[in-house]
Write a protein that holds these residues in place. Structure first.
Motif, short mmCIF file in Angstrom:
data_model
loop_
_atom_site.label_atom_id
_atom_site.label_comp_id
_atom_site.label_asym_id
_atom_site.label_seq_id
_atom_site.Cartn_x
_atom_site.Cartn_y
_atom_site.Cartn_z
N GLN A 1 -6.92 -15.76 -2.79
CA GLN A 1 -6.83 -15.46 -3.96
C GLN A 1 -7.60 -16.41 -4.99
N CYS B 1 1.07 -8.24 -7.81
CA CYS B 1 0.31 -9.22 -7.21
C CYS B 1 -0.65 -9.73 -8.28
N LEU B 2 -0.49 -11.26 -8.06
CA LEU B 2 -1.38 -11.85 -9.18
C LEU B 2 -2.91 -11.59 -9.20
N HIS C 1 3.13 -9.97 2.65
CA HIS C 1 2.17 -9.56 1.37
C HIS C 1 1.01 -10.77 1.49
N HIS D 1 -2.89 -10.84 2.35
CA HIS D 1 -3.93 -11.33 1.72
C HIS D 1 -4.85 -12.20 2.54
N ILE E 1 3.39 -11.12 -6.70
CA ILE E 1 3.51 -11.80 -5.39
C ILE E 1 2.27 -12.58 -5.24
NI NI Z 1 -0.85 -10.81 -4.15
#
Ligand code: NI
Length: 179
Positions: A51, A93-94, A135, A139, A179
């Motif tokens: 991310q 989610c971020l 989660h 990712h 998350i």
């Molecule tokens: Ni996420």
């Protein structure tokens, strides 16, 4: 403290599988420290390295968004070794702005990974922690929670995202800790 840029859907960086960490060293420590700062600054409860554009299998999770640090987990090369039951949880989610949806997950998981001091650890998790770990590991495999909902819902979200971008509209703010 160093804050990292969080990549947003539909950036292709989020769809790429992360590589195993071959050596846990000072760089891994810096990465995880920055990821924790970035997660806290964004009021999130979980963050995976891809991310922030780093394709290494490393995650941070802290499910207590009120009292930070006590439940902080930093895990390298995490993997699910056992899972059981089924749970439906509303996830955000971020990397997916202004959206949340119910996702089906295993209710309990046993996750194995490595700590910064090079120890292999097992984490038994249920409910929110189990959801978070699944989660984040998703990712690392290039999967977002919106890949686990119906195509119709995903398409509707994509359209809304495009409309928002066009109109310059900003999100209403997160409803649940992402998350
Ligand atoms: Ni996420």
């Amino acid at each position: 403290m160093s804050l990292l840029t969080i990549y947003q859907y539909p950036d292709s960086a989020l769809a790429k599988r992360a590589d195993e960490v071959k050596e846990i060293d000072g760089q891994t420590n810096v990465l995880l420290t920055n990821m924790v700062d970035t997660m806290y600054s964004a009021n999130g409860i979980g963050l995976a390295a891809n991310q922030v554009g780093v394709h290494q299998r490393a995650i941070v999770v802290d499910i207590d968004s009120e009292d930070r640090g006590k439940k902080l987990v930093k895990l390298i090369n995490p993997r699910i070794v056992e899972s059981s039951g089924q749970i439906t949880w509303e996830e955000g989610c971020l990397s997916v702005i202004d959206y949340s949806a119910e996702v089906e997950r295993a209710a309990k998981v046993l996750v194995r990974g490595w700590t910064l001091d090079q120890k292999e650890v097992d984490i038994e998790a249920e409910d929110l922690l189990a959801v978070c770990l699944q989660h984040e590991i998703d990712h690392l495999d290039g999967t977002l929670f919106i890949d686990r909902i119906s195509r119709l819902k995903r398409d509707m979200y994509s359209k809304r995202l495009k409309r928002m971008a066009k109109s310059g509209q900003t999100p209403d703010g997160e409803r649940i800790p992402p998350i």
